[in-house]
Design an enzyme around this catalytic site. Structure first.
Site, PDB file in Angstrom:
ATOM      1  CB  CYS A   6       6.732  -3.561  30.337  1.00  0.00           C
ATOM      2  SG  CYS A   6       6.865  -5.004  30.950  1.00  0.00           S
ATOM      3  CB  CYS A  63     -15.599 -19.640  28.946  1.00  0.00           C
ATOM      4  SG  CYS A  63     -15.377 -19.987  27.862  1.00  0.00           S
ATOM      5  CB  CYS A  66     -12.608 -22.625  27.059  1.00  0.00           C
ATOM      6  SG  CYS A  66     -13.601 -21.625  28.674  1.00  0.00           S
TER       7      CYS A  66
END
Length: 71
Positions: A6, A63, A66
């Site tokens: 891309c 984490c 989270c």
């Protein structure tokens, strides 16, 4: 056909509009408290096949963001 990155060829322009519209709709749903959120799921879109998939994800216990319990 050789695949090209891309970064070299750019992104299929309508794809960015589709994903942006889905993100805006999700933000409005969260703000309005309407419908079911994508919390805990990853929504995948195959633009060439025009197919959507949803994958459930679990929290990473290591984490620092989270793994915190919700208050």
């Amino acid at each position: 056909a050789e695949e090209t990155r891309c970064a070299v060829m750019g992104v299929f322009a309508p794809l960015t509009g589709i994903i942006g519209a889905v993100q805006a709709a999700e933000a409005l749903k969260l703000r309005a408290g309407a419908g079911e959120s994508l919390n805990g799921r990853l929504l995948l879109f195959d633009c060439l096949g025009m197919e959507w998939r949803s994958v459930r994800l679990s929290k990473d216990p290591a984490c620092k963001v989270c793994a915190k319990p919700s208050t």
